[in-house]
Motif scaffolding. Structure first.
Motif, PDB file in Angstrom:
ATOM      1  N   TYR A  62      -1.077  14.303  -3.605  1.00 49.46           N
ATOM      2  CA  TYR A  62      -0.553  13.130  -4.315  1.00 49.46           C
ATOM      3  C   TYR A  62      -1.640  12.067  -4.373  1.00 49.46           C
ATOM      4  O   TYR A  62      -2.097  11.567  -3.343  1.00 49.46           O
ATOM      5  N   SER A  63      -2.061  11.730  -5.594  1.00 48.57           N
ATOM      6  CA  SER A  63      -3.062  10.690  -5.820  1.00 48.57           C
ATOM      7  C   SER A  63      -2.377   9.452  -6.385  1.00 48.57           C
ATOM      8  O   SER A  63      -1.628   9.548  -7.360  1.00 48.57           O
ATOM      9  N   LEU A  64      -2.637   8.294  -5.777  1.00 44.50           N
ATOM     10  CA  LEU A  64      -1.998   7.060  -6.248  1.00 44.50           C
ATOM     11  C   LEU A  64      -2.862   5.861  -5.927  1.00 44.50           C
ATOM     12  O   LEU A  64      -3.721   5.909  -5.033  1.00 44.50           O
ATOM     13  N   ARG A  65      -2.638   4.798  -6.659  1.00 44.46           N
ATOM     14  CA  ARG A  65      -3.394   3.564  -6.438  1.00 44.46           C
ATOM     15  C   ARG A  65      -2.821   2.817  -5.244  1.00 44.46           C
ATOM     16  O   ARG A  65      -1.614   2.734  -5.067  1.00 44.46           O
ATOM     17  N   ASP A  66      -3.727   2.270  -4.437  1.00 45.85           N
ATOM     18  CA  ASP A  66      -3.319   1.467  -3.280  1.00 45.85           C
ATOM     19  C   ASP A  66      -4.107   0.177  -3.305  1.00 45.85           C
ATOM     20  O   ASP A  66      -5.323   0.187  -3.136  1.00 45.85           O
ATOM     21  N   GLU A  67      -3.411  -0.923  -3.523  1.00 51.09           N
ATOM     22  CA  GLU A  67      -4.061  -2.235  -3.561  1.00 51.09           C
ATOM     23  C   GLU A  67      -3.900  -2.977  -2.239  1.00 51.09           C
ATOM     24  O   GLU A  67      -4.164  -4.167  -2.145  1.00 51.09           O
ATOM     25  N   GLY A  68      -3.467  -2.275  -1.218  1.00 47.57           N
ATOM     26  CA  GLY A  68      -3.150  -2.940   0.042  1.00 47.57           C
ATOM     27  C   GLY A  68      -4.314  -3.176   0.982  1.00 47.57           C
ATOM     28  O   GLY A  68      -4.112  -3.596   2.113  1.00 47.57           O
ATOM     29  N   LEU A  93      -5.955   8.022  -2.063  1.00 46.91           N
ATOM     30  CA  LEU A  93      -5.724   6.627  -2.437  1.00 46.91           C
ATOM     31  C   LEU A  93      -6.905   6.094  -3.226  1.00 46.91           C
ATOM     32  O   LEU A  93      -8.061   6.193  -2.791  1.00 46.91           O
ATOM     33  N   THR A  94      -6.613   5.508  -4.388  1.00 44.83           N
ATOM     34  CA  THR A  94      -7.657   4.954  -5.240  1.00 44.83           C
ATOM     35  C   THR A  94      -7.354   3.485  -5.516  1.00 44.83           C
ATOM     36  O   THR A  94      -6.230   3.024  -5.348  1.00 44.83           O
ATOM     37  N   GLY A  95      -8.383   2.763  -5.947  1.00 42.10           N
ATOM     38  CA  GLY A  95      -8.192   1.386  -6.390  1.00 42.10           C
ATOM     39  C   GLY A  95      -8.206   0.342  -5.311  1.00 42.10           C
ATOM     40  O   GLY A  95      -8.199  -0.860  -5.593  1.00 42.10           O
ATOM     41  N   GLY A  96      -8.242   0.717  -4.040  1.00 39.42           N
ATOM     42  CA  GLY A  96      -8.208  -0.251  -2.952  1.00 39.42           C
ATOM     43  C   GLY A  96      -9.571  -0.489  -2.344  1.00 39.42           C
ATOM     44  O   GLY A  96     -10.580   0.084  -2.746  1.00 39.42           O
ATOM     45  N   VAL A  97      -9.606  -1.345  -1.329  1.00 39.92           N
ATOM     46  CA  VAL A  97     -10.835  -1.642  -0.611  1.00 39.92           C
ATOM     47  C   VAL A  97     -11.290  -0.386   0.124  1.00 39.92           C
ATOM     48  O   VAL A  97     -10.499   0.328   0.722  1.00 39.92           O
ATOM     49  N   GLY A  98     -12.569  -0.087   0.045  1.00 37.89           N
ATOM     50  CA  GLY A  98     -13.116   1.015   0.828  1.00 37.89           C
ATOM     51  C   GLY A  98     -13.074   2.353   0.144  1.00 37.89           C
ATOM     52  O   GLY A  98     -13.365   3.366   0.770  1.00 37.89           O
ATOM     53  N   GLU A  99     -12.732   2.407  -1.167  1.00 33.61           N
ATOM     54  CA  GLU A  99     -12.699   3.700  -1.844  1.00 33.61           C
ATOM     55  C   GLU A  99     -14.094   4.303  -1.829  1.00 33.61           C
ATOM     56  O   GLU A  99     -15.080   3.637  -2.102  1.00 33.61           O
ATOM     57  N   VAL A 101      10.023  -1.089  -5.402  1.00 37.75           N
ATOM     58  CA  VAL A 101       9.081  -0.446  -4.477  1.00 37.75           C
ATOM     59  C   VAL A 101       7.852  -1.329  -4.308  1.00 37.75           C
ATOM     60  O   VAL A 101       7.373  -1.575  -3.199  1.00 37.75           O
ATOM     61  N   ASN A 102       7.326  -1.791  -5.425  1.00 40.88           N
ATOM     62  CA  ASN A 102       6.192  -2.719  -5.442  1.00 40.88           C
ATOM     63  C   ASN A 102       6.229  -3.457  -6.771  1.00 40.88           C
ATOM     64  O   ASN A 102       7.231  -3.356  -7.497  1.00 40.88           O
ATOM     65  N   ASP A 103       5.176  -4.188  -7.106  1.00 43.06           N
ATOM     66  CA  ASP A 103       5.237  -4.998  -8.328  1.00 43.06           C
ATOM     67  C   ASP A 103       5.047  -4.178  -9.609  1.00 43.06           C
ATOM     68  O   ASP A 103       5.033  -4.733 -10.701  1.00 43.06           O
ATOM     69  N   GLN A 104       4.938  -2.851  -9.474  1.00 41.46           N
ATOM     70  CA  GLN A 104       4.772  -2.002 -10.646  1.00 41.46           C
ATOM     71  C   GLN A 104       5.864  -0.949 -10.809  1.00 41.46           C
ATOM     72  O   GLN A 104       6.005  -0.376 -11.883  1.00 41.46           O
ATOM     73  N   VAL A 105       6.633  -0.679  -9.763  1.00 44.60           N
ATOM     74  CA  VAL A 105       7.620   0.402  -9.820  1.00 44.60           C
ATOM     75  C   VAL A 105       8.951  -0.047  -9.226  1.00 44.60           C
ATOM     76  O   VAL A 105       8.989  -0.644  -8.145  1.00 44.60           O
ATOM     77  N   ARG A 106      10.034   0.277  -9.926  1.00 48.16           N
ATOM     78  CA  ARG A 106      11.393   0.045  -9.432  1.00 48.16           C
ATOM     79  C   ARG A 106      12.161   1.358  -9.383  1.00 48.16           C
ATOM     80  O   ARG A 106      11.930   2.247 -10.217  1.00 48.16           O
ATOM     81  N   LEU A 107      13.093   1.444  -8.426  1.00 48.32           N
ATOM     82  CA  LEU A 107      14.020   2.564  -8.347  1.00 48.32           C
ATOM     83  C   LEU A 107      15.389   2.123  -8.849  1.00 48.32           C
ATOM     84  O   LEU A 107      15.859   1.026  -8.501  1.00 48.32           O
ATOM     85  N   PHE A 108      16.028   2.974  -9.646  1.00 53.35           N
ATOM     86  CA  PHE A 108      17.332   2.671 -10.219  1.00 53.35           C
ATOM     87  C   PHE A 108      18.316   3.769  -9.833  1.00 53.35           C
ATOM     88  O   PHE A 108      18.016   4.958  -9.970  1.00 53.35           O
ATOM     89  N   ARG A 109      19.483   3.363  -9.364  1.00 53.96           N
ATOM     90  CA  ARG A 109      20.562   4.305  -9.043  1.00 53.96           C
ATOM     91  C   ARG A 109      21.615   4.194 -10.135  1.00 53.96           C
ATOM     92  O   ARG A 109      22.196   3.128 -10.352  1.00 53.96           O
ATOM     93  N   LEU A 110      21.824   5.298 -10.832  1.00 53.10           N
ATOM     94  CA  LEU A 110      22.792   5.347 -11.925  1.00 53.10           C
ATOM     95  C   LEU A 110      23.996   6.148 -11.467  1.00 53.10           C
ATOM     96  O   LEU A 110      23.882   7.352 -11.191  1.00 53.10           O
ATOM     97  N   GLU A 111      25.143   5.517 -11.364  1.00 53.72           N
ATOM     98  CA  GLU A 111      26.348   6.213 -10.913  1.00 53.72           C
ATOM     99  C   GLU A 111      27.047   6.863 -12.098  1.00 53.72           C
ATOM    100  O   GLU A 111      27.116   6.309 -13.195  1.00 53.72           O
ATOM    101  N   ALA A 151      -3.233   0.774   4.605  1.00 54.70           N
ATOM    102  CA  ALA A 151      -2.336   1.325   3.593  1.00 54.70           C
ATOM    103  C   ALA A 151      -0.892   1.136   4.039  1.00 54.70           C
ATOM    104  O   ALA A 151      -0.552   1.388   5.190  1.00 54.70           O
ATOM    105  N   GLN A 152      -0.037   0.675   3.119  1.00 51.73           N
ATOM    106  CA  GLN A 152       1.368   0.406   3.437  1.00 51.73           C
ATOM    107  C   GLN A 152       2.256   1.430   2.734  1.00 51.73           C
ATOM    108  O   GLN A 152       2.484   1.362   1.533  1.00 51.73           O
ATOM    109  N   ALA A 153       2.741   2.396   3.510  1.00 58.82           N
ATOM    110  CA  ALA A 153       3.522   3.486   2.938  1.00 58.82           C
ATOM    111  C   ALA A 153       4.766   2.987   2.218  1.00 58.82           C
ATOM    112  O   ALA A 153       5.161   3.547   1.193  1.00 58.82           O
ATOM    113  N   ARG A 154       5.398   1.932   2.729  1.00 60.71           N
ATOM    114  CA  ARG A 154       6.660   1.469   2.143  1.00 60.71           C
ATOM    115  C   ARG A 154       6.464   0.933   0.728  1.00 60.71           C
ATOM    116  O   ARG A 154       7.428   0.837  -0.035  1.00 60.71           O
ATOM    117  N   ARG A 155       5.226   0.570   0.359  1.00 57.23           N
ATOM    118  CA  ARG A 155       4.950   0.085  -0.997  1.00 57.23           C
ATOM    119  C   ARG A 155       4.354   1.175  -1.893  1.00 57.23           C
ATOM    120  O   ARG A 155       3.930   0.898  -3.011  1.00 57.23           O
TER     121      ARG A 155
END
Length: 302
Positions: free
Chosen positions: A176-182, A214-220, A32-42, A186-190
């Motif tokens: 939903y509160s989350l960090r956005d470094e973009g 959104l926290t952690g980004g420019v303009g907070e 998803v980004n440099d901090q989170v991955r999605l895993f599909r377990l069959e 803001a880039q929803a896909r990340r």
């Protein structure tokens, strides 16, 4: 001297969990980004769980399990059998979202995807932070409020996905509160699950509202805006966001007045500083909002 950090099995020792381990195949890894991955377990056979539950995950070469919440709905692990013989069978699966960490199980999952894809893992279902809410007759509900901080969104994603598969008769408010470094765009896909959440609300399958902080980004500092989300079939929608931290006032506004609280349920998942404050004020009858304790559910993961 700092106290030693407890591992997943120690933190959840008092939680209910299945007795049996299941073997799964790590079929897909998506970043998803440099901090989170999605895993599909069959799964080789269907597996039952409740929305919000987690897995003990045993990876090769690591003796202790990692704990990761299932982010897919229960139907993914028990898909219906198609009547169409030409339709390819749908393999049952579980989805996990795992944050980058030096913890050995997570570090194993953050290796080069090519080196771990198709590996066999062992998993066991556990946890009591679930939908439907224990002790609440959902037929009387008028509102469900989901409050997520960071990867605390994981169990709530499974819950909302499950509600979207049914005819949900009550209103849903999702904060939903989350960090956005973009930066300012803001880039929803990340952002973990933002497009999936937006798609559910835009489809009308769930009636209510998604709101982002959104926290952690420019303009907070209170800036309001709209993030554009791709919601499938080339369609887009906009989700409003605020560049600031979520507050108790935001949660209170989502829950509503005293007459609404009697018929509401609130799920909170995130860092302890957030969950503890919100849960205490929601359930405090003297200085808070006086909600019945069984209508305020929380899970702390850090």
């Amino acid at each position: 001297m700092a106290a030693a950090k407890t591992d997943h099995l120690e933190r959840t020792a008092a939680e209910p969990r299945d007795k049996s381990l299941h073997t799964v195949t790590l079929a897909e890894v998506n970043e998803v980004n440099d901090q989170v991955r999605l895993f599909r377990l069959e799964l080789s056979t269907p597996l039952r769980f409740l929305p919000g539950q987690w897995l003990d995950v045993y990876v090769p070469g690591v003796s202790k399990a990692g704990g990761y919440t299932i982010t897919s709905s229960p139907s993914s692990a028990h898909p219906p059998i198609s009547d169409d013989p030409s339709s390819p069978p749908c393999r049952p699966f579980l989805e996990l979202a795992v944050q980058k960490s030096p913890d050995p199980p997570a570090a194993w999952l953050w290796q080069d995807p090519a080196s771990i894809t198709y590996a066999e893992l062992r998993v066991r279902v556990g946890g009591s932070f679930v939908w439907p809410p224990p002790g609440v007759d959902t037929r009387t509900l008028r509102k469900a409020v989901f409050v997520a901080g960071g990867v605390g969104v994981n169990p709530l994603m499974s819950m909302l996905s499950s509600l979207a598969e049914e005819e949900c008769p009550f209103e849903v408010q999702f904060l939903y509160s989350l960090r956005d470094e973009g930066g300012r765009r803001a880039q929803a896909r990340r952002m973990l699950f933002v497009e999936r959440l937006a798609s559910i609300f835009a489809s009308g399958r769930v009636r209510g509202r998604l709101r982002l902080f959104l926290t952690g980004g420019v303009g907070e500092g209170g800036e309001e805006g709209v993030v554009s989300c791709g919601i499938g079939e080339g369609k887009k929608c906009g989700v409003r966001f605020s560049r600031r931290r979520m507050t108790m006032e935001d949660v209170a506004a989502a829950v509503g007045d005293a007459s609404e609280r009697r018929f509401a349920v609130v799920y909170v998942c995130g860092v302890p500083t957030m969950t503890d404050e919100f849960v205490q004020k929601l359930a405090d009858s003297q200085h808070g909002f006086g909600m019945e304790p069984h209508r305020v559910l929380c899970e702390r993961w850090w």
